[in-house]
Every structure is written in structure tokens, then in C-alpha cells.
Enzyme design. Structure first.
Site, PDB file in Angstrom:
ATOM      1  N   TYR A 174       0.824  -1.224   0.000  1.00  0.00           N
ATOM      2  CA  TYR A 174       0.000   0.000   0.000  1.00  0.00           C
ATOM      3  C   TYR A 174       0.854   1.268   0.000  1.00  0.00           C
ATOM      4  O   TYR A 174       0.423   2.306  -0.468  1.00  0.00           O
ATOM      5  CB  TYR A 174      -0.986  -0.009   1.184  1.00  0.00           C
ATOM      6  CG  TYR A 174      -2.196  -0.872   0.886  1.00  0.00           C
ATOM      7  CD1 TYR A 174      -3.354  -0.319   0.358  1.00  0.00           C
ATOM      8  CD2 TYR A 174      -2.159  -2.244   1.083  1.00  0.00           C
ATOM      9  CE1 TYR A 174      -4.457  -1.105   0.061  1.00  0.00           C
ATOM     10  CE2 TYR A 174      -3.251  -3.049   0.787  1.00  0.00           C
ATOM     11  CZ  TYR A 174      -4.389  -2.463   0.275  1.00  0.00           C
ATOM     12  OH  TYR A 174      -5.463  -3.245  -0.042  1.00  0.00           O
ATOM     13  N   GLU A 193      -8.466  -7.342   4.517  1.00  0.00           N
ATOM     14  CA  GLU A 193      -7.580  -8.378   3.949  1.00  0.00           C
ATOM     15  C   GLU A 193      -6.894  -9.147   5.074  1.00  0.00           C
ATOM     16  O   GLU A 193      -6.774 -10.371   5.015  1.00  0.00           O
ATOM     17  CB  GLU A 193      -6.567  -7.735   2.987  1.00  0.00           C
ATOM     18  CG  GLU A 193      -7.244  -7.309   1.689  1.00  0.00           C
ATOM     19  CD  GLU A 193      -6.555  -6.166   0.946  1.00  0.00           C
ATOM     20  OE1 GLU A 193      -5.328  -6.021   1.053  1.00  0.00           O
ATOM     21  OE2 GLU A 193      -7.263  -5.413   0.236  1.00  0.00           O
TER      22      GLU A 193
HETATM   23  C1  HEM Z   1      -6.332   2.170  -1.499  1.00  0.00           C
HETATM   24  C2  HEM Z   1      -5.624   1.433  -2.338  1.00  0.00           C
HETATM   25  C3  HEM Z   1      -6.236   0.544  -3.401  1.00  0.00           C
HETATM   26  C4  HEM Z   1      -7.401   0.671  -4.070  1.00  0.00           C
HETATM   27  C5  HEM Z   1      -8.445   1.757  -3.958  1.00  0.00           C
HETATM   28  C6  HEM Z   1      -7.508  -0.463  -4.969  1.00  0.00           C
HETATM   29  C7  HEM Z   1      -8.571  -0.686  -5.807  1.00  0.00           C
HETATM   30  C8  HEM Z   1      -8.721  -1.812  -6.597  1.00  0.00           C
HETATM   31  C9  HEM Z   1      -9.877  -2.119  -7.403  1.00  0.00           C
HETATM   32  C10 HEM Z   1     -11.113  -1.255  -7.524  1.00  0.00           C
HETATM   33  C11 HEM Z   1      -9.655  -3.303  -7.999  1.00  0.00           C
HETATM   34  C12 HEM Z   1     -10.615  -4.051  -8.943  1.00  0.00           C
HETATM   35  C13 HEM Z   1     -11.487  -4.968  -8.118  1.00  0.00           C
HETATM   36  C14 HEM Z   1     -12.485  -5.725  -8.977  1.00  0.00           C
HETATM   37  O1  HEM Z   1     -13.583  -5.220  -9.221  1.00  0.00           O
HETATM   38  O2  HEM Z   1     -12.177  -6.831  -9.382  1.00  0.00           O
HETATM   39  C15 HEM Z   1      -8.347  -3.761  -7.592  1.00  0.00           C
HETATM   40  C16 HEM Z   1      -7.738  -4.913  -8.037  1.00  0.00           C
HETATM   41  C17 HEM Z   1      -6.399  -5.155  -7.863  1.00  0.00           C
HETATM   42  N1  HEM Z   1      -5.542  -4.487  -7.029  1.00  0.00           N
HETATM   43 FE1  HEM Z   1      -5.962  -2.918  -5.895  1.00  0.00          FE
HETATM   44  N2  HEM Z   1      -6.388  -1.224  -4.840  1.00  0.00           N
HETATM   45  C18 HEM Z   1      -5.590  -0.648  -3.895  1.00  0.00           C
HETATM   46  C19 HEM Z   1      -4.375  -1.122  -3.451  1.00  0.00           C
HETATM   47  C20 HEM Z   1      -3.666  -2.130  -4.077  1.00  0.00           C
HETATM   48  C21 HEM Z   1      -2.330  -2.525  -3.733  1.00  0.00           C
HETATM   49  C22 HEM Z   1      -1.509  -1.954  -2.590  1.00  0.00           C
HETATM   50  C23 HEM Z   1      -1.971  -3.491  -4.607  1.00  0.00           C
HETATM   51  C24 HEM Z   1      -0.621  -4.188  -4.643  1.00  0.00           C
HETATM   52  C25 HEM Z   1       0.228  -4.048  -5.608  1.00  0.00           C
HETATM   53  C26 HEM Z   1      -3.097  -3.735  -5.485  1.00  0.00           C
HETATM   54  C27 HEM Z   1      -3.141  -4.675  -6.482  1.00  0.00           C
HETATM   55  C28 HEM Z   1      -4.294  -5.030  -7.164  1.00  0.00           C
HETATM   56  C29 HEM Z   1      -4.343  -6.099  -8.138  1.00  0.00           C
HETATM   57  C30 HEM Z   1      -3.170  -6.951  -8.593  1.00  0.00           C
HETATM   58  C31 HEM Z   1      -5.673  -6.170  -8.575  1.00  0.00           C
HETATM   59  C32 HEM Z   1      -6.235  -7.098  -9.655  1.00  0.00           C
HETATM   60  C33 HEM Z   1      -6.023  -6.392 -10.969  1.00  0.00           C
HETATM   61  C34 HEM Z   1      -6.569  -7.099 -12.169  1.00  0.00           C
HETATM   62  O3  HEM Z   1      -7.085  -8.213 -12.046  1.00  0.00           O
HETATM   63  O4  HEM Z   1      -6.486  -6.512 -13.246  1.00  0.00           O
HETATM   64  N3  HEM Z   1      -4.100  -2.890  -5.134  1.00  0.00           N
HETATM   65  N4  HEM Z   1      -7.796  -2.842  -6.732  1.00  0.00           N
END
Ligand code: HEM
Ligand SMILES: Cc1cc2nc3c(=O)[nH]c(=O)nc-3n(C[C@H](O)[C@H](O)[C@H](O)COP(=O)(O)OP(=O)(O)OC[C@H]3O[C@@H](n4cnc5c(N)ncnc54)[C@H](O)[C@@H]3O)c2cc1C
Length: 416
Positions: free
Chosen positions: A98, A140
Site C-alpha cells: 500500500y 484483507e
Molecule cells: C487504497 C488502495 C487501493 C485501491 C483503492 C484499490 C482498488 C482496486 C480495485 C477497484 C480493484 C478491482 C477490483 C475488482 O472489481 O475486481 C483492484 C484490483 C487489484 N488491485 Fe488494488 N487497490 C488498492 C491497493 C492495491 C495494492 C496496494 C496493490 C498491490 C500491488 C493492489 C493490487 C491489485 C491487483 C493486482 C488487482 C487485480 C487487478 C486485475 O485483475 O487486473 N491494489 N484494486
């Protein structure tokens, strides 16, 4: 809750941030992968990056979260957070990451908005980021600890025990454990992330819904080959369908996902289209294994019977459920050799008697789910009783949050 100091700043800058959030999200990912190329190996889905759906999902989630902090400060957007937390957990995201996302996101905010990002504005958006981040980190942490794992240990190797051709485009993989560790239970409706090594040496993660109840030894999922139709063919689905065989090993995460069967004893209605049948098959398999007597209505739309994946398994399970009824709709006409109520054309709920006080589960392309949800709302089904699973980053969420009236159409996201 947002501080009194930040609230007016967020209120004043929300329109400009919302107007630029897609550009911010796009530059954020370019910068993030430049600084941390390892995140493209096994963590991020490059298909979603190419399609820009992940950029839109991130942008939409931040906009929804910030506006909900301002408009309904006493209530966090739980559904939004829970979906993201489950997706993150299925990818083994760690709290330390994060900080990395924070630094790259704020780099992109300044890059796009320039001098408009005064120290006061930066501080207020920093507060929004960490409110959202800690809400996610805490959820998480709860998900990992309920499973007795750490982010690094959600993964495990499995072996393909059976490969079953369901239809021309869909294959079921029945995976067997290869070690002596206990197989943790899945909740009905959950998915796993499968991490697949690609020919260029990069591992690509994709989610697949579990299509059978647990038996302590196996996990089963079904994959539909994605054909590009002008765009590139889906890289992981085609590799799985064509290139993975019995005896091969695959890395899979523990099951996660928040669209799970409610066990409150209320009637259940499943409405799916195409490959959207997979989580329904999983839930119906759990109900059959549990010997459920609940009233269950299974509604499914497909182009024709030959394309209806998992039909034999689903029908066998439905036959074992004394309270079950089923209707299917085939776009290409009502020809069928199955003992089913078959209709020609698109799914039409006017053809169906729905049980009172039921819980609804939808899965399929977003326009399909949008139409079914609208028809249910017209029939006075409370919105809280309708859950849906999207096979990709959830771009519908923002629509739902801002949908002014039941059945209102808004500019829609692409098909899931
Ligand atoms: C406040 C911080 C964050 C927000 C608001 C956020 C938001 C999101 C959202 C909206 C999704 C799509 C969920 C869905 O509908 O399937 C997602 C997926 C994902 N997030 Fe985050 N995220 C955050 C932090 C992080 C962090 C720290 C990581 C680590 C590197 C991360 C890695 C991912 C990955 C790998 C996916 C799946 C992407 C994909 O399948 O294309 N996120 N996140
Ligand atoms: C919770 C969840 C559950 C799921 N359950 C299932 C399931 O049970 N069964 C199932 O079959 N699927 C399921 N999916 C979908 C699955 O995870 C994959 O998204 C799907 O298999 C496609 O992956 P792919 O690698 O083959 O396609 P990708 O390679 O990721 O391609 C996806 C799309 O992006 C386009 N694209 C790729 N590269 C480019 C480019 N460079 N330019 C333009 N467009 C491009 C492709 O044409 C395609 O339309 C689920 C998804 C989620 C999120």
C-alpha cells in the site's frame, strides 16, 4: 471518518479529481510498472491493463469512496471494499504494497493536476487514500487470518486430475492436491486465482469460479476460451484450454470472493448467461451436497444447448434437490433434449413465477445482469436481495451507486 479539516477540501476538489481520475489511474499504472516491473509477473492481469478495465475500476473505486466520505460519512461503501479486498486476498496483496501504491498514485495525481495540488489538497487526498487503504488492509488481514495464511502463502500447487470438454469452447479442470496439507474449505460461489506461466516467462493471474462443492481432495473450475474477434485472443484461457493437460501442475490461490450463498434458509434464484453459469454450478453443487430442501429456481440463458456448459452436472444436482425448478432460454430456438422448461430467445422473467422473499444471484455479461436486475427491481425485489458476480474488474459498481431510479440505463461498461 474524514476530518473536518479535509472535508471541505475534498468537496471542493472532488469534481476536478473525478474529471481527471481516469488519466491519473492510467499514468499511475505506467509509473508503477516502470518502478516495479515485478508486479507484472504474477500480480497484475495484463489483459485488464490492455483493455483499460483495471484503470477504470481503480479510478471508479476512488471516486465512489471519496464521494461517499463526503455524502454519507457515517457509512463506508462496504460492497465496494469487500469485493476489492477479496480480489486482493486472492492475489496475496501485502500491507507493505500500500505504500508503493500510495507513492505512485500521488506521483500521478501531481503529474496530472500540477499546481492545483497545493499542500492542503495533497494532505486531504492523502487522508482519503489512507482511510481507504486501512479499510482494505484490515479486511484483507481478516481474510488471511480466517484462513490461517499470510499473503505469501495463499498459493499452492495442484495437479490436473481430469480435463473434461464441456462444449466447443469450455473445458473443466478437476484439480487434485499434490501435498499432504489439508484442503481449506471454500464458500459456495467463491473463485480461485490461477497463476499461469506464459510463453514469454511472465506469470499471469486469472480468476476462475469453483464449479463443485469441496470434497477435501479436489478443486474444480471451468474455463471458456476467449476469442478476440478482431482483438487478441485471451492468452490465459486459450493456453489452459489447449495447452494444459492431465498430470500438469497449476498454481492456485485459496478460494476467495464475497458473492457467496447465504445460508439463512430463504429461497434462492440463480440467473446466469453463458459462462456465468460457473458460480451457479458451484452453489448448486453445495446445495445438493448439503441435501437442501430450499425452493431453488435456476434460470439460464445461452445461445443453444450445445453451448450450455456444465449442463449435465447442473441438471443432475437440480434433480437431487426436491425444491428445484429450472428454466433455460436459447437464443437460437427452443430445441432441447433435456428434461427442462425451455424457451426460445433472450431470458424473459415474465415467463417465470418467482418465489417470495428469495435471494438472487446473477452472473453473466454486464448488459444481461443489468437487464435482469432491472426486471427484478420492477417486480419489487429489494436491491439488497440481489447479488452479482462480474468476470473482470467491476465497472458496474459505480453505475449501481449512482443509479437514480430502478431500471435506469446509464452508459454501460463493456461486457464482462
Ligand atoms: C487504497 C488502495 C487501493 C485501491 C483503492 C484499490 C482498488 C482496486 C480495485 C477497484 C480493484 C478491482 C477490483 C475488482 O472489481 O475486481 C483492484 C484490483 C487489484 N488491485 Fe488494488 N487497490 C488498492 C491497493 C492495491 C495494492 C496496494 C496493490 C498491490 C500491488 C493492489 C493490487 C491489485 C491487483 C493486482 C488487482 C487485480 C487487478 C486485475 O485483475 O487486473 N491494489 N484494486
Ligand atoms: C471473479 C471472477 C470469476 C471468474 N470466473 C470465470 C470462470 O468461472 N470461467 C471463465 O472462463 N472465466 C472466468 N473469469 C474470467 C477469467 O478470469 C479471465 O478473465 C478470462 O479467462 C479471460 O482471460 P484471458 O487471459 O484468456 O484473456 P485476456 O488475455 O486477459 O484478454 C481479455 C480481453 O482483453 C482483450 N485484450 C487482450 N490484450 C489486448 C490488447 N493488447 N489490446 C486490446 N485488447 C486486448 C482480449 O481480446 C480479451 O477480450 C472470472 C473472472 C473473475 C474476475
Amino acid at each position: 471518518m474524514l476530518s473536518d479539516r479535509s472535508r471541505p477540501v475534498i468537496e471542493a476538489t472532488l469534481p476536478v479529481v473525478a474529471d481527471n481520475i481516469e488519466e491519473i489511474a492510467t499514468r499511475f499504472y505506467v509509473h508503477l510498472f516502470g518502478e516495479h516491473p515485478e508486479l507484472l509477473d504474477g500480480t497484475f492481469n495484463r489483459g485488464n491493463q490492455a483493455e483499460k478495465t483495471q484503470q477504470l475500476a481503480l479510478a471508479g473505486s476512488v471516486a465512489v469512496f471519496a464521494s461517499s466520505l463526503v455524502k454519507v460519512p457515517e457509512q463506508l461503501p462496504e460492497h465496494l471494499l469487500s469485493r476489492i479486498a477479496h480480489k486482493h486476498a486472492s492475489l496475496g496483496i501485502t500491507p507493505a504494497q500500500y505504500d508503493v501504491v500510495h507513492d505512485n498514485l500521488f506521483w500521478a495525481i501531481v503529474d496530472v493536476l500540477g499546481d492545483a495540488v497545493t499542500p492542503e489538497v495533497a494532505a486531504a487526498w492523502d487522508e482519503v487514500y489512507w482511510l481507504m487503504a486501512y479499510a482494505l488492509i484490515n479486511q484483507e488481514r481478516g481474510l488471511y487470518s480466517a484462513r490461517g495464511v499470510r499473503p505469501e502463502t495463499v498459493w499452492r500447487e495442484w495437479e490436473v486430475a481430469e480435463k473434461i470438454r464441456e462444449t466447443e469452447d469450455v473445458v473443466t479442470f478437476r484439480m487434485r492436491r499434490v501435498d499432504d496439507r489439508l484442503v481449506k474449505t471454500s464458500l459456495p460461489g467463491q473463485y480461485v486465482t490461477v497463476q499461469v506461466p506464459m510463453p514469454d516467462g511472465v506469470r499471469q493471474p486469472r480468476q476462475y469460479s469453483l464449479t463443485r462443492a469441496d470434497d477435501g481432495e479436489h478443486r474444480q473450475f471451468s474455463v471458456k476460451r476467449v476469442q478476440g474477434g478482431g482483438k487478441p485472443d485471451g492468452e490465459v484461457s486459450n493456453l489452459l484450454v489447449d495447452g494444459v493437460d492431465v498430470g500438469d501442475r497449476l498454481t492456485m490461490s485459496l478460494p476467495f470472493g464475497d458473492v457467496v450463498l447465504d445460508d439463512s434458509g430463504r429461497p434462492v434464484v440463480f440467473a446466469s448467461a453463458g459462462i456465468g453459469v460457473t458460480p451457479m454450478a458451484g452453489m448448486i453443487s453445495h446445495l445438493a451436497t448439503a441435501g437442501s430442501h430450499l425452493p431453488i429456481t435456476f434460470l439460464h440463458a445461452d445461445s443453444d444447448e450445445a453451448s450450455f456448459a456444465l449442463r449435465n452436472q447442473v441438471l443432475e444436482d437440480l434433480r437431487a434437490l426436491p425444491g428445484a425448478t429450472a428454466h433455460v432460454w436459447y437464443e437460437d430456438g427452443a430445441q432441447s433434449s433435456l428434461p427442462l422448461e425451455v424457451h426460445a430467445g433472450m431470458m424473459n422473467l415474465d415467463d417465470v413465477k418467482l418465489p417470495d422473499d428469495a435471494l438472487y444471484y446473477l452472473c453473466g455479461p454486464v448488459p444481461f445482469m443489468r437487464a435482469v436486475r432491472s426486471a427484478l427491481i420492477e417486480r419489487d425485489v429489494p436491491a439488497r436481495d440481489i447479488q452479482y458476480e462480474v468476470f473482470g474488474p467491476d465497472l458496474w459498481q459505480g453505475d449501481l451507486v449512482s443509479e437514480p431510479t430502478p431500471g435506469a440505463e446509464s452508459s454501460g461498461p463493456p461486457e464482462a
